[in-house]
Design a protein around this motif. Sequence first.
Motif, PDB file in Angstrom:
ATOM      1  N   PHE A 211     -14.781   5.795 -41.748  1.00 50.29           N
ATOM      2  CA  PHE A 211     -14.201   5.940 -43.079  1.00 50.29           C
ATOM      3  C   PHE A 211     -13.122   7.022 -43.057  1.00 50.29           C
ATOM      4  O   PHE A 211     -13.252   8.021 -42.350  1.00 50.29           O
ATOM      5  CB  PHE A 211     -15.261   6.380 -44.092  1.00 50.29           C
ATOM      6  CG  PHE A 211     -16.356   5.390 -44.319  1.00 50.29           C
ATOM      7  CD1 PHE A 211     -16.227   4.395 -45.268  1.00 50.29           C
ATOM      8  CD2 PHE A 211     -17.520   5.465 -43.583  1.00 50.29           C
ATOM      9  CE1 PHE A 211     -17.253   3.491 -45.483  1.00 50.29           C
ATOM     10  CE2 PHE A 211     -18.548   4.564 -43.787  1.00 50.29           C
ATOM     11  CZ  PHE A 211     -18.412   3.572 -44.746  1.00 50.29           C
ATOM     12  N   GLU A 212     -12.084   6.814 -43.846  1.00 49.83           N
ATOM     13  CA  GLU A 212     -11.105   7.872 -44.105  1.00 49.83           C
ATOM     14  C   GLU A 212     -11.659   8.692 -45.255  1.00 49.83           C
ATOM     15  O   GLU A 212     -12.087   8.144 -46.273  1.00 49.83           O
ATOM     16  CB  GLU A 212      -9.763   7.274 -44.509  1.00 49.83           C
ATOM     17  CG  GLU A 212      -8.753   8.295 -44.967  1.00 49.83           C
ATOM     18  CD  GLU A 212      -7.508   7.654 -45.565  1.00 49.83           C
ATOM     19  OE1 GLU A 212      -6.917   8.272 -46.465  1.00 49.83           O
ATOM     20  OE2 GLU A 212      -7.127   6.547 -45.157  1.00 49.83           O
TER      21      GLU A 212
ATOM     22  N   TYR B 149     -14.729  10.022 -40.944  1.00 47.99           N
ATOM     23  CA  TYR B 149     -16.180  10.138 -40.856  1.00 47.99           C
ATOM     24  C   TYR B 149     -16.674   8.868 -40.183  1.00 47.99           C
ATOM     25  O   TYR B 149     -16.548   7.775 -40.709  1.00 47.99           O
ATOM     26  CB  TYR B 149     -16.797  10.291 -42.247  1.00 47.99           C
ATOM     27  CG  TYR B 149     -18.309  10.348 -42.225  1.00 47.99           C
ATOM     28  CD1 TYR B 149     -18.970  11.384 -41.586  1.00 47.99           C
ATOM     29  CD2 TYR B 149     -19.060   9.364 -42.850  1.00 47.99           C
ATOM     30  CE1 TYR B 149     -20.347  11.444 -41.559  1.00 47.99           C
ATOM     31  CE2 TYR B 149     -20.438   9.414 -42.835  1.00 47.99           C
ATOM     32  CZ  TYR B 149     -21.077  10.451 -42.193  1.00 47.99           C
ATOM     33  OH  TYR B 149     -22.442  10.502 -42.161  1.00 47.99           O
ATOM     34  N   LYS B 150     -17.185   9.003 -38.959  1.00 47.58           N
ATOM     35  CA  LYS B 150     -17.673   7.871 -38.165  1.00 47.58           C
ATOM     36  C   LYS B 150     -19.189   7.956 -38.135  1.00 47.58           C
ATOM     37  O   LYS B 150     -19.750   8.964 -37.698  1.00 47.58           O
ATOM     38  CB  LYS B 150     -17.092   7.956 -36.756  1.00 47.58           C
ATOM     39  CG  LYS B 150     -17.443   6.797 -35.853  1.00 47.58           C
ATOM     40  CD  LYS B 150     -16.739   6.990 -34.512  1.00 47.58           C
ATOM     41  CE  LYS B 150     -17.085   5.915 -33.528  1.00 47.58           C
ATOM     42  NZ  LYS B 150     -16.451   6.164 -32.212  1.00 47.58           N
TER      43      LYS B 150
ATOM     44  N   ILE C 264      -7.209  13.764 -27.478  1.00 53.47           N
ATOM     45  CA  ILE C 264      -8.538  13.392 -27.954  1.00 53.47           C
ATOM     46  C   ILE C 264      -8.752  14.090 -29.294  1.00 53.47           C
ATOM     47  O   ILE C 264      -8.502  15.290 -29.416  1.00 53.47           O
ATOM     48  CB  ILE C 264      -9.616  13.795 -26.927  1.00 53.47           C
ATOM     49  CG1 ILE C 264      -9.364  13.040 -25.605  1.00 53.47           C
ATOM     50  CG2 ILE C 264     -11.014  13.509 -27.461  1.00 53.47           C
ATOM     51  CD1 ILE C 264     -10.256  13.444 -24.462  1.00 53.47           C
ATOM     52  N   PRO C 265      -9.213  13.351 -30.321  1.00 52.86           N
ATOM     53  CA  PRO C 265      -9.362  13.948 -31.660  1.00 52.86           C
ATOM     54  C   PRO C 265     -10.309  15.143 -31.675  1.00 52.86           C
ATOM     55  O   PRO C 265     -11.284  15.196 -30.933  1.00 52.86           O
ATOM     56  CB  PRO C 265      -9.956  12.805 -32.501  1.00 52.86           C
ATOM     57  CG  PRO C 265      -9.681  11.560 -31.741  1.00 52.86           C
ATOM     58  CD  PRO C 265      -9.606  11.949 -30.295  1.00 52.86           C
ATOM     59  N   GLU C 266     -10.022  16.096 -32.552  1.00 53.12           N
ATOM     60  CA  GLU C 266     -10.884  17.268 -32.747  1.00 53.12           C
ATOM     61  C   GLU C 266     -12.147  16.853 -33.498  1.00 53.12           C
ATOM     62  O   GLU C 266     -12.113  16.005 -34.380  1.00 53.12           O
ATOM     63  CB  GLU C 266     -10.164  18.329 -33.582  1.00 53.12           C
ATOM     64  CG  GLU C 266      -9.043  19.030 -32.859  1.00 53.12           C
ATOM     65  CD  GLU C 266      -9.541  20.092 -31.900  1.00 53.12           C
ATOM     66  OE1 GLU C 266     -10.693  20.538 -32.012  1.00 53.12           O
ATOM     67  OE2 GLU C 266      -8.755  20.484 -31.034  1.00 53.12           O
TER      68      GLU C 266
ATOM     69  N   MET D 213     -17.543  14.005 -37.963  1.00 54.86           N
ATOM     70  CA  MET D 213     -16.319  14.153 -38.744  1.00 54.86           C
ATOM     71  C   MET D 213     -15.251  14.643 -37.775  1.00 54.86           C
ATOM     72  O   MET D 213     -15.453  15.635 -37.067  1.00 54.86           O
ATOM     73  CB  MET D 213     -16.517  15.155 -39.875  1.00 54.86           C
ATOM     74  CG  MET D 213     -15.349  15.207 -40.830  1.00 54.86           C
ATOM     75  SD  MET D 213     -15.711  16.151 -42.316  1.00 54.86           S
ATOM     76  CE  MET D 213     -15.408  17.798 -41.731  1.00 54.86           C
ATOM     77  N   MET D 214     -14.136  13.918 -37.710  1.00 51.47           N
ATOM     78  CA  MET D 214     -13.106  14.245 -36.727  1.00 51.47           C
ATOM     79  C   MET D 214     -11.717  14.068 -37.314  1.00 51.47           C
ATOM     80  O   MET D 214     -11.560  13.624 -38.451  1.00 51.47           O
ATOM     81  CB  MET D 214     -13.293  13.383 -35.488  1.00 51.47           C
ATOM     82  CG  MET D 214     -13.201  11.907 -35.736  1.00 51.47           C
ATOM     83  SD  MET D 214     -13.666  11.041 -34.230  1.00 51.47           S
ATOM     84  CE  MET D 214     -13.844   9.401 -34.849  1.00 51.47           C
ATOM     85  N   ASP D 215     -10.707  14.420 -36.507  1.00 48.90           N
ATOM     86  CA  ASP D 215      -9.312  14.291 -36.922  1.00 48.90           C
ATOM     87  C   ASP D 215      -9.000  12.878 -37.396  1.00 48.90           C
ATOM     88  O   ASP D 215      -9.474  11.899 -36.820  1.00 48.90           O
ATOM     89  CB  ASP D 215      -8.372  14.581 -35.742  1.00 48.90           C
ATOM     90  CG  ASP D 215      -8.047  16.043 -35.605  1.00 48.90           C
ATOM     91  OD1 ASP D 215      -8.186  16.789 -36.582  1.00 48.90           O
ATOM     92  OD2 ASP D 215      -7.642  16.447 -34.495  1.00 48.90           O
TER      93      ASP D 215
END
Length: 151
Positions: free
Chosen positions: A23-24, A43-44, A76-78, A88-90
């Motif tokens: 989700f964004e 949010y994955k 690689i996303p933060e 929760m990531m970039d």
Amino acid sequence: NTFHELNLLQMRMINKGGSRIAFEMKQHLNTGGGSIEEAKFVYKTIKYSNEVDMHMVEQQRKDALVMERTTKSRFIPELYGYCSVGVMMDFMPEGNMHDYIKGARLSGGSTLPAVDKLRISIHIASSVADLHETGENESVPAFYHNDICCH
């Protein structure tokens, strides 16, 4: 910590796979000096329609561990938060690589220029190298990615 107080109804679903969904989410952050700035994150989480089992929880833990250990990578996303069912990531504004390439092909029906294909290839190779060089001994790969594919 408001990580566990997320309202899925206020988020936009952006991608889903076999067992997880992304989700964004928008978060208002205090940037200091009294100013508030809106930031986007991803949010994955494990799909709520699935029964959560220990294998899924372990997969989520491994993803979070890899992202936490690769924070030095530009490719690689933060990672900003983790629990046993979500991370929760970039937010990546251009989406995943498949969507980026597909979108480039669909806009005007043209393919990506050779220089863009080369740039993408270098970025992919750099991110895989960053995964391999994360461990204590850089001559021994620390992580192996099990689903890099061309789609």
